[in-house]
Design an enzyme around this catalytic site. Sequence first.
Site, PDB file in Angstrom:
ATOM      1  N   GLY A  59      55.993 -16.320  -7.209  1.00 23.15           N
ATOM      2  CA  GLY A  59      54.936 -16.810  -6.334  1.00 23.15           C
ATOM      3  C   GLY A  59      54.521 -18.179  -6.816  1.00 23.15           C
ATOM      4  N   GLU A  60      53.232 -18.359  -6.975  1.00 19.12           N
ATOM      5  CA  GLU A  60      52.727 -19.651  -7.458  1.00 19.12           C
ATOM      6  C   GLU A  60      51.924 -19.381  -8.736  1.00 19.12           C
ATOM      7  OE1 GLU A  60      53.188 -22.873  -6.782  1.00 19.12           O
ATOM      8  OE2 GLU A  60      51.806 -23.088  -8.464  1.00 19.12           O
ATOM      9  N   SER A  61      52.463 -19.851  -9.842  1.00 16.12           N
ATOM     10  CA  SER A  61      51.893 -19.456 -11.135  1.00 16.12           C
ATOM     11  C   SER A  61      50.488 -19.991 -11.365  1.00 16.12           C
ATOM     12  CB  SER A  61      52.822 -19.880 -12.268  1.00 16.12           C
ATOM     13  OG  SER A  61      53.105 -21.255 -12.179  1.00 16.12           O
ATOM     14  N   CYS A  91      60.311 -15.589 -12.276  1.00 13.86           N
ATOM     15  CA  CYS A  91      59.922 -16.906 -11.770  1.00 13.86           C
ATOM     16  C   CYS A  91      58.468 -17.253 -12.139  1.00 13.86           C
ATOM     17  CB  CYS A  91      60.194 -16.958 -10.268  1.00 13.86           C
ATOM     18  SG  CYS A  91      60.564 -18.611  -9.696  1.00 13.86           S
ATOM     19  N   ARG A 132      58.379 -25.974 -15.505  1.00 10.62           N
ATOM     20  CA  ARG A 132      58.155 -25.589 -14.105  1.00 10.62           C
ATOM     21  C   ARG A 132      58.923 -26.504 -13.146  1.00 10.62           C
ATOM     22  NH1 ARG A 132      52.506 -25.988 -12.212  1.00 10.62           N
ATOM     23  NH2 ARG A 132      53.338 -24.799 -10.467  1.00 10.62           N
ATOM     24  N   ILE A 166      64.356 -20.048  -6.383  1.00  9.80           N
ATOM     25  CA  ILE A 166      63.414 -20.663  -5.435  1.00  9.80           C
ATOM     26  C   ILE A 166      62.384 -21.460  -6.230  1.00  9.80           C
ATOM     27  CG2 ILE A 166      61.735 -20.253  -3.604  1.00  9.80           C
ATOM     28  CD1 ILE A 166      63.140 -17.522  -3.137  1.00  9.80           C
ATOM     29  N   ARG A 167      62.498 -22.762  -6.163  1.00 13.33           N
ATOM     30  CA  ARG A 167      61.604 -23.652  -6.946  1.00 13.33           C
ATOM     31  C   ARG A 167      61.420 -23.082  -8.365  1.00 13.33           C
ATOM     32  NH1 ARG A 167      56.444 -25.011  -5.436  1.00 13.33           N
ATOM     33  NH2 ARG A 167      56.811 -27.060  -6.306  1.00 13.33           N
ATOM     34  N   HIS A 202      65.339 -14.451  -8.533  1.00 13.04           N
ATOM     35  CA  HIS A 202      64.629 -13.414  -7.756  1.00 13.04           C
ATOM     36  C   HIS A 202      65.519 -12.212  -7.457  1.00 13.04           C
ATOM     37  CE1 HIS A 202      60.870 -15.570  -6.710  1.00 13.04           C
ATOM     38  NE2 HIS A 202      61.622 -16.628  -6.997  1.00 13.04           N
ATOM     39  N   GLU A 204      64.734  -9.376  -6.594  1.00 14.29           N
ATOM     40  CA  GLU A 204      64.176  -8.570  -5.490  1.00 14.29           C
ATOM     41  C   GLU A 204      64.716  -9.027  -4.132  1.00 14.29           C
ATOM     42  OE1 GLU A 204      62.684 -10.884  -7.149  1.00 14.29           O
ATOM     43  OE2 GLU A 204      61.307 -12.039  -5.896  1.00 14.29           O
TER      44      GLU A 204
HETATM   45  N1  GLN Z   1      57.367 -23.057  -8.561  1.00 15.76           N
HETATM   46  C1  GLN Z   1      56.559 -21.892  -8.799  1.00 15.76           C
HETATM   47  C2  GLN Z   1      55.565 -22.125  -9.930  1.00 15.76           C
HETATM   48  O1  GLN Z   1      55.668 -23.059 -10.650  1.00 15.76           O
HETATM   49  C3  GLN Z   1      57.425 -20.685  -9.110  1.00 15.76           C
HETATM   50  C4  GLN Z   1      58.320 -20.383  -7.926  1.00 15.76           C
HETATM   51  C5  GLN Z   1      58.631 -18.928  -7.709  1.00 15.76           C
HETATM   52  O2  GLN Z   1      58.022 -18.028  -8.278  1.00 15.76           O
HETATM   53  N2  GLN Z   1      59.562 -18.706  -6.814  1.00 15.76           N
HETATM   54  O3  GLN Z   1      54.679 -21.356 -10.084  1.00 15.76           O
END
Ligand code: GLN
Length: 223
Positions: A59-61, A91, A132, A166-167, A202, A204
Amino acid sequence: MSAGPKGAPQRNAKIGVLAVQGDFAEHAARLRALGCETIELRCAADLDAALDAIVLPGGESTVQAALLEEFAMAEPIKRMIETGTPVLATCAGLILLAREVEHANGRSDSRAPFERAGAPGAIGTLPVQVRRNAYGRQLASFHAEAPLRSNKEGEDEAPNIPLTFIRAPQIVATGEGVETLVSVDEAPVAVRFGNQIGITFHPELDEDNALYQLFLGLIDAHA
Ligand code: GLN
């Protein structure tokens, strides 16, 4: 809980999936398909449910760290991991679990809430350093395959598993005792340190269950 036959799903395992933000629903669905019970962890009281293991999803940390701090969940999760509860962190979850975090451009941002293990919202129990958003814009999301190593198999015999990034962060340094499970271009993308598995991709989102099986196998070791 009782362990199933070797390699079989852990039918009775009760897995807490952090559900404050990110793709927790996908992890929970995969674990239920493997026969586990899942509990969504939305507040500190949810952690009292005699959990066999914990998942920290992607997600977004920065958002996750802020919410873990606000809901007073980081400390109890940290204590559970330190006392042996298995954890699978993917992630953004890996970023929360890492002992050190840096930005892609090398900038040290002291405002980031989880720069150090002791910072608000950080869990910080996995002795790795992560960067990150390390892949840059073109490669921000991509798919790859690589072998999943285990102690018994050489890399040649280890089966490839699918990897969806993913990112993603990169694991740029690992501490003593950290074992690399999967690497891409010689850099670790999945690691294990005792009861902790941290991965930059990921699982999942792909069909393969090998990493989930490895994770569920840690429950036997802890029980
Ligand atoms: N870019 C996100 C972060 O820095 C992590 C991306 C993800 O969990 N798919 O939090």
